[in-house]
Design an enzyme around this catalytic site. Sequence first.
Site, PDB file in Angstrom:
ATOM      1  CG  ASN A 112      -1.566   1.291   1.504  1.00 40.60           C
ATOM      2  OD1 ASN A 112      -2.487   1.696   0.820  1.00 40.60           O
ATOM      3  ND2 ASN A 112      -1.048   2.008   2.506  1.00 40.60           N
TER       4      ASN A 112
ATOM      5  CE1 TYR B 280       0.524   8.168  -6.320  1.00 34.90           C
ATOM      6  CE2 TYR B 280      -1.139   8.568  -7.999  1.00 34.90           C
ATOM      7  CZ  TYR B 280      -0.778   8.054  -6.776  1.00 34.90           C
ATOM      8  OH  TYR B 280      -1.717   7.417  -6.009  1.00 34.90           O
TER       9      TYR B 280
ATOM     10  CE  LYS C   2       0.273   4.606  -6.607  1.00 32.46           C
ATOM     11  NZ  LYS C   2       0.415   3.644  -5.472  1.00 32.46           N
TER      12      LYS C   2
END
Lengths: 265, 258
Positions: free
Chosen positions: B90, B156, B160
């Site tokens: 996470n 980012y 991802k």
Amino acid sequence: MGKLEGKVAIITGAARGNGEGAARVMAKEGATTVLTDILDQVHETAKSICEDGYKAVSFKMDVTKPAEIKDVVKKVLAQLGKIDILVNNAGIVRGFRLVDMPDEERDRQFDVNIKGAFNCAKAVLPGMIEQRYGKIINVSSVTGPMVADIGHCAYAATKAALWGFTRALALEVAEYGINVNAICPGYILTPWIKISASKRNPANPDAVLNQWAKHIPMGRLGTIEEFGQLVAFLASDESKYITGTPVIIDGGNTIPESGIGYQEA
Amino acid sequence: MGRLDGKVALITGAAMGIGEASARLFAKEGAKVAVADINEAKGKEVVEDIRKGGGEAIFVKLDVSKESDWTAGVNKVVKTYGKLNVLVNNAGIIVCVPFEETTLEQWNRIMEVNATGVFLGVKYGIKAMKDNGELCSIINRSSTAAKVAGKNIAAYGASKGAVSTLTKQAAIACCEAGYKIRVNSVLPCEVRTPMAEQEAREFGMSVKDYLELRRKGLPIGRIGEPIDIAYMDLYLASDESSWVTGSEFVIDGGVLAR
């Protein structure tokens, strides 16, 4: 306490297979389940759920007939007071190459798989909008949106259409607290899958099923219970921030570049 | 009976935000939880809270970008609880800068934590899980930024995207090896977390104004809460999802539908 305690759920195509799995798991999670199907068997399935100590009622209903749907919705509202969850599961598949496909076959698959979902959603939505709460789960497939097979021009098209339907409807009803999502199953061990295995090899359908299982990365077909667990999750308030989304449950079948390449590598 | 009874779970970035919500929910559902984070003070608070509520938890100091932290962290969990069944990768970071102003250092740091951190986690997670004979599950935190572009989040988003693809590779690798380990990714969007607060600062806005602006873009009309994502993690961690692997689970209040 179950995650669907106090909820009323209608499931189409619930006599057997995935619809039955969805009904059984949702009933176990506390929902009052309303099983519908064109098959008489739907009454036995509901009876068996009740015998297990859970809540189920059943109606014979054809998703291609809006009048029948309207009648069932009316009866459910009178009997149970509300409808919280609709699982648009009823579906048919018949393989024909396009050049050989009778127009009636094409129309029948569109009538059941896509128009059936339209019909049922349309029938339950006024109540859901009024109560400012609802969950609609459309059973699509990996066939169409992700992959396809020869002979599936109609089926794949209807299942891909359910993605677009899911997204657009999700946007239309989001403001009323209604979530609309799609589930895309791969090969699940349903009566239909067993029948199509028998058609390919009447003497030894298990050999066909084993071969299909070998092509699935997880090495086996899914169970209707596993399918039902995902339905129950999307039907519950645990998933209330999820809407307009297709979810795949296929034992990894659509991840490799191709089933064959994966096997040979 | 809890839905994760008998399972041992390691959650990274579990001191705050979504990771914290998952840690608390997993403990409530019967899992023994390793709360992993670089923030020792906050991580230990979460552990204490879980214990006060009757749950079982330990703190593991873990910088996901450091390989030695992974070997030590996973060892600690296995030594304490005897095994590992669930890993939630996470932990993640963000930086909001215009594409052309993104420095190599920023790019590398984002990749190191968000992509390399997940790679290391999956690698050492598999190592710890593969021989325990039980059903195991790895959950990787991706983002809707893996699918669509957002303002000022090039690094980012790319990191991802790596997480989503890595998830599929890992899922297939586990199937090929015959391991009972499923690997899936979860793609949230617009959740009320410390990361969202940081984004607000980097866009020069108050948190309230920023979240209100983001809320307006959401078909569902409200910002997601960490618990919304935690429930998704719970489904994937439990055996309820035993035939789900390599899949992406979008939780975005309808953003991608539009």
